[in-house]
Motif scaffolding. Structure first.
Motif, mmCIF file in Angstrom:
data_model
loop_
_atom_site.group_PDB
_atom_site.id
_atom_site.type_symbol
_atom_site.label_atom_id
_atom_site.label_comp_id
_atom_site.label_asym_id
_atom_site.label_seq_id
_atom_site.Cartn_x
_atom_site.Cartn_y
_atom_site.Cartn_z
ATOM 1 N N ARG A 149 0.751 -1.230 -0.089
ATOM 2 C CA ARG A 149 0.006 0.087 -0.076
ATOM 3 C C ARG A 149 0.906 1.169 0.148
ATOM 4 O O ARG A 149 0.590 2.259 -0.718
ATOM 5 C CB ARG A 149 -0.869 0.056 1.191
ATOM 6 N N GLU A 150 1.972 1.332 0.999
ATOM 7 C CA GLU A 150 2.598 2.430 1.042
ATOM 8 C C GLU A 150 4.117 1.977 1.326
ATOM 9 O O GLU A 150 4.433 1.542 2.342
ATOM 10 C CB GLU A 150 2.296 3.468 2.117
ATOM 11 N N PRO A 151 4.877 2.218 0.170
ATOM 12 C CA PRO A 151 6.184 1.646 0.420
ATOM 13 C C PRO A 151 7.101 2.357 1.530
ATOM 14 O O PRO A 151 8.044 1.578 2.130
ATOM 15 C CB PRO A 151 6.915 1.952 -1.043
ATOM 16 N N LYS A 152 6.874 3.568 1.819
ATOM 17 C CA LYS A 152 7.536 4.254 2.898
ATOM 18 C C LYS A 152 7.242 3.321 4.267
ATOM 19 O O LYS A 152 8.003 3.333 5.014
ATOM 20 C CB LYS A 152 7.087 5.785 2.757
ATOM 21 N N GLY A 170 10.786 7.360 -2.055
ATOM 22 C CA GLY A 170 9.594 7.300 -1.468
ATOM 23 C C GLY A 170 8.465 6.426 -1.768
ATOM 24 O O GLY A 170 9.000 5.230 -1.871
ATOM 25 N N ASN A 171 7.239 7.029 -2.009
ATOM 26 C CA ASN A 171 6.371 5.752 -2.338
ATOM 27 C C ASN A 171 6.162 5.341 -3.798
ATOM 28 O O ASN A 171 5.504 4.634 -4.169
ATOM 29 C CB ASN A 171 4.918 6.382 -1.809
ATOM 30 N N LYS A 172 7.177 6.064 -4.651
ATOM 31 C CA LYS A 172 7.364 5.186 -5.876
ATOM 32 C C LYS A 172 8.064 4.076 -5.946
ATOM 33 O O LYS A 172 7.589 2.997 -6.669
ATOM 34 C CB LYS A 172 8.165 6.439 -6.798
ATOM 35 N N GLN A 189 4.244 0.396 -5.101
ATOM 36 C CA GLN A 189 2.698 0.388 -4.755
ATOM 37 C C GLN A 189 2.026 -0.779 -5.659
ATOM 38 O O GLN A 189 2.266 -0.833 -6.846
ATOM 39 C CB GLN A 189 2.119 1.914 -4.952
#
Length: 264
Positions: A149-152, A170-172, A189
């Motif tokens: 859902r959220e890589p971070k 980041g979230n990429k 994601q």
């Protein structure tokens, strides 16, 4: 304190047939161990093909795209010609082609498919179009990309277990430093990963893919399990399963890990 992805196990309906696919497509050495077969990805990672148990899902469901389980294995090759050859071999030996080999963004070249055992693979190259020595392409690296859902948020979970971040966008996209001879773990994601390989909607049932870490000691395995639970993961079963040599945990996105350790 360290934590790494040491191998990946896949539950298969037909283990010998799955092993034949990897021999034919990747020229991968195989080693039988009882009913299971180990696949050596030329020193860049390791697969363990294991028989699916009764009532256990296998990766292959017989419905194209239906078994995509939010994880992708990437096989990075020297050049585009190697990607083309690998994709052609995969199609010849029964793979379901998601995206044919073609040029992608930023000069890369890739294609993707679902193997007969249900795992989703992406073959990629960033170099020039050259033929590999001796006519057999060897990967420069393999990776396992988890759809989350959220890589971070997932990064925080895995660093608490002991992984070291390598590249962080980041979230990429986020990945971690791999262990020697093992696949690199990466985070993307879920929708972005599915689109990247041309897969359908992610399968939300129990996955047949299990990531494995071999702890150096019983105490280290206990630390990992405790850190996983504290970080929002779960442990399967009751009591101290590590007394039997291994424990199963899932990360906050449901990706399953087997933590093995020497018995105390």
């Amino acid at each position: 304190m360290s934590f790494s992805l040491d191998s990946l196990s896949v539950s298969c309906l037909d283990v010998p047939a799955a092993a034949d696919f990897y021999r034919n497509v990747f020229s991968a050495p195989t080693t039988a161990d009882g009913e299971s077969i180990a696949i050596d990805l030329h020193g860049t990672g390791r697969l363990e093909l294991i028989p699916a148990q009764p009532a256990e899902p296998s990766a292959a469901s017989g419905i194209p795209g239906a078994a995509y389980q939010r994880s992708v294995l990437t096989y990075i090759l020297p050049g585009p010609s190697d990607v083309r050859a690998g994709m052609d071999a995969a199609a010849t030996h029964g793979a379901d082609i998601f995206k044919p080999a073609r040029k992608a963004l930023f000069g890369s070249f890739s294609g993707s498919f679902m193997a007969p055992d249900g795992t989703v693979w992406k073959l990629a190259a960033a170099g020039k179009d050259t033929a590999s020595p001796e006519g057999v392409a060897r990967p420069t690296e393999t990776t396992v990309i988890l759809g989350v859902r959220e890589p971070k948020a997932s990064k925080a979970f895995y660093t608490a277990l002991g992984m070291s971040v390598d590249r962080d966008y980041g979230n990429k996209y986020i990945d971690f430093v791999p262990a020697n001879g093992a696949s690199r773990l990466c985070l993307m994601q879920e929708p972005v990963l599915a689109k990247d390989v041309g897969a359908g909607d992610p399968h939300v049932g129990t996955s047949s893919v299990t990531l494995t870490h071999h702890a150096d000691s019983h105490a280290e395995a206990e630390r990992i399990v405790s850190a996983a639970v504290a970080g929002g993961g779960t442990q399967a079963g009751q009591g101290n399963a590590l007394d039997q040599g291994s424990a199963t945990i899932t990360d906050p996105d449901g990706h399953r890990w087997l933590i093995s350790a020497p018995r105390p």
